[in-house]
Design a protein around this motif. Structure first.
Motif, PDB file in Angstrom:
ATOM      1  N   ALA A  46       0.740  -1.271   0.161  1.00  9.46           N
ATOM      2  CA  ALA A  46       0.102   0.082  -0.124  1.00  9.46           C
ATOM      3  C   ALA A  46       0.771   1.379   0.034  1.00  9.46           C
ATOM      4  O   ALA A  46       1.991   1.232   0.572  1.00  9.46           O
ATOM      5  N   HIS A  47       0.322   2.205  -0.907  1.00  9.11           N
ATOM      6  CA  HIS A  47       0.893   3.510  -0.843  1.00  9.11           C
ATOM      7  C   HIS A  47       0.846   4.261   0.505  1.00  9.11           C
ATOM      8  O   HIS A  47      -0.039   3.748   1.564  1.00  9.11           O
ATOM      9  N   LEU A  48       1.524   5.567   0.758  1.00 10.29           N
ATOM     10  CA  LEU A  48       1.528   6.174   2.066  1.00 10.29           C
ATOM     11  C   LEU A  48       0.048   6.488   2.403  1.00 10.29           C
ATOM     12  O   LEU A  48      -0.010   6.463   3.585  1.00 10.29           O
ATOM     13  N   TRP A  49      -0.650   6.926   1.539  1.00  8.94           N
ATOM     14  CA  TRP A  49      -2.008   7.593   1.966  1.00  8.94           C
ATOM     15  C   TRP A  49      -2.813   6.291   2.790  1.00  8.94           C
ATOM     16  O   TRP A  49      -3.573   6.573   3.662  1.00  8.94           O
ATOM     17  N   LEU A  50      -2.818   5.029   2.031  1.00  7.11           N
ATOM     18  CA  LEU A  50      -3.482   3.965   2.367  1.00  7.11           C
ATOM     19  C   LEU A  50      -2.935   3.514   3.895  1.00  7.11           C
ATOM     20  O   LEU A  50      -3.630   3.041   4.668  1.00  7.11           O
ATOM     21  N   ARG A  51      -1.587   3.598   4.127  1.00  4.15           N
ATOM     22  CA  ARG A  51      -0.963   3.006   5.189  1.00  4.15           C
ATOM     23  C   ARG A  51      -1.325   3.953   6.484  1.00  4.15           C
ATOM     24  O   ARG A  51      -1.788   3.636   7.445  1.00  4.15           O
ATOM     25  N   ILE A  52      -1.472   5.371   6.059  1.00  2.54           N
ATOM     26  CA  ILE A  52      -1.945   6.530   7.201  1.00  2.54           C
ATOM     27  C   ILE A  52      -3.258   6.156   7.548  1.00  2.54           C
ATOM     28  O   ILE A  52      -3.707   6.232   8.490  1.00  2.54           O
ATOM     29  N   VAL A  53      -4.187   5.885   6.340  1.00  5.53           N
ATOM     30  CA  VAL A  53      -5.509   5.546   6.792  1.00  5.53           C
ATOM     31  C   VAL A  53      -5.502   4.338   7.780  1.00  5.53           C
ATOM     32  O   VAL A  53      -6.401   4.280   8.696  1.00  5.53           O
ATOM     33  N   ALA A  54      -4.920   3.367   7.266  1.00  6.66           N
ATOM     34  CA  ALA A  54      -5.183   2.074   8.011  1.00  6.66           C
ATOM     35  C   ALA A  54      -4.428   2.384   9.370  1.00  6.66           C
ATOM     36  O   ALA A  54      -4.879   1.770  10.326  1.00  6.66           O
ATOM     37  N   ALA A  55      -3.510   3.067   9.537  1.00  2.39           N
ATOM     38  CA  ALA A  55      -2.756   3.413  10.762  1.00  2.39           C
ATOM     39  C   ALA A  55      -3.824   4.135  11.947  1.00  2.39           C
ATOM     40  O   ALA A  55      -4.007   4.032  13.102  1.00  2.39           O
ATOM     41  N   SER A  56      -4.572   5.020  11.124  1.00  3.05           N
ATOM     42  CA  SER A  56      -5.731   5.783  11.886  1.00  3.05           C
ATOM     43  C   SER A  56      -6.934   5.043  12.316  1.00  3.05           C
ATOM     44  O   SER A  56      -7.322   5.083  13.652  1.00  3.05           O
TER      45      SER A  56
END
Length: 411
Positions: free
Chosen positions: A233-243
């Protein structure tokens, strides 16, 4: 003519191929780098005893780090971190100077704790420069937790301050949980085959479950999600997943922290809640620059004190907002690389990032986490893997002498 007793060429080649496959299988089963260093392996095993107290008040961690740094001082760097060496060293130096300055200003003792932090910073830099082989430490640490710590506890060779929960030589169930959670995900980089990774994870997570540390278990599961998504996953999806992961963590903590296996934690959670209330009250009266080292505790009654159970709050009370920003810059931005945009990542970096996820989660509900050996170990390894380049061997300079000059010339 070839003797009938001599193996044929075909048989010889078949035997060589079979031996090669067996050798490859053995390497895969071992799952460790072929250049595993014995010294670092035993340093990793020594992490199992890092919390054990020698004499009056000396944890094994201190001499262990001193010996490791001493050995590293006589080794040449194998990793070039010139891109970040100056800013990382400057940031670590600034953190240490700030803590000492605030402690002197507020009249708090600072020598012993600041020396320990200095040792951990130097240890991290040695790892980042490749003077110490960090994967060998991971192999030793995993072996120590599985084959030394757990058997020692169940054979009643260690203290049992939390009956029924796996602590072993680490002494505290939450500390034990954090160690097992970190090495559960960190050790995944030691193996190449999926079935070996799966077997290792199941064994380590089973031992983690026996520690009874809910925060560490949650941190390990979130770290596993990050480990899985990191190359996919790219950065934005990883940040969403982390959130989403943080939201799930908070929700589970608030609603389901006393169900099933953890239904008997009412008294423990009440005690933790009292510490949290007292911590909030102390933070409210702490100046923006902090109160100095060794102030991360609260007075629950005239005769009872307790250490903070939140490492973020500990940073805030000891060094104020400057320390909070500096440590998050070091751990989250530089080491974890939260703003990294690429999906291309090595197995080593992927596992280290998962380990840092465990650190960030455990810091929410456990005591001191950031200024500990596991955290600075991960920071050092992460810097070396993320920014490091192999040190090039020096190219010998050859002097060429013209034959006409060497023989002289007629005038």
């Amino acid at each position: 003519m070839t003797s009938i007793w001599a193996p044929s060429v075909v048989e010889s080649r078949a035997g060589e191929a079979r031996d090669g496959r067996l050798a490859q299988a053995r390497r895969s089963a071992l799952g460790v780098a072929s250049d595993t260093r014995l010294f670092e392996f035993f340093v990793g095993v020594g992490l199992t005893f890092s919390r054990f107290i020698l004499g009056s008040n000396l944890p094994v961690e201190i001499p262990l780090v001193i010996v490791t740094v001493g050995v590293a001082a006589f080794r040449r760097p194998t990793t070039d971190i010139h891109r970040v060496r100056l800013p990382v060293t400057a940031l670590m130096t600034a953190i240490l100077i700030w803590l000492v300055a605030v402690s002197v200003h507020t009249g708090q003792p600072w020598t012993q704790r600041s020396f320990r932090i200095l040792l951990l910073f130097v240890f991290a830099l040695c790892l980042a420069q490749g003077r110490i082989h960090w994967k060998s430490i991971v192999a030793g640490g995993a072996a120590g937790l599985v084959f030394v710590n757990a058997p020692s506890y169940y054979l009643h060779l260690t203290s049992d301050n939390y009956p029924g929960f796996l602590t072993g030589w680490l002494g505290d169930k939450n500390v034990s949980g954090m160690f097992y959670a970190i090495f559960t995900v960190l050790g995944l980089c030691l193996f190449k085959r999926v079935w070996l990774k799966t077997t290792y994870f199941v064994v380590m997570f089973g031992l983690l479950w026996l520690t009874g540390s809910r925060t560490s278990i949650a941190g390990c599961l979130l770290a596993l999600v990050w480990w899985y998504l990191r190359p996919r996953a790219h950065l934005w999806l990883r940040i969403v997943a982390a959130s989403v992961g943080v939201w799930v963590l908070v929700t589970v903590e608030n609603r389901y922290s006393q169900v099933g296996e953890f239904s008997d934690r009412t008294g423990t959670d009440w005690y933790r809640h009292q510490i949290e209330l007292a911590t909030t009250a102390k933070l409210a009266i702490t100046p923006w620059f902090g109160a100095g080292l060794n102030t991360g505790w609260v007075q629950l009654s005239p005769t009872r004190q307790a250490l903070f159970h939140n490492s973020y709050a500990l940073l805030r009370v000891e060094g104020g907002w400057p320390l909070v920003v500096a440590m998050l810059m070091l751990v989250v931005v530089i080491a974890f690389g939260i703003f990294g945009i690429t999906k291309d990542v090595s197995a080593e970096q992927r596992a280290i990032e998962a380990g840092i996820v465990v650190i960030l989660v455990c810091a929410w509900k456990l005591g001191e986490v950031f200024f500990t050996l596991p955290c600075l170990f991960l920071v050092g390894a992460a810097i070396g893997e993320r920014y490091g380049e192999p040190v090039k061997d020096a190219v010998p300079v050859l002097l060429r002498v013209d034959s006409s000059v060497s023989q002289g010339s007629d005038v």
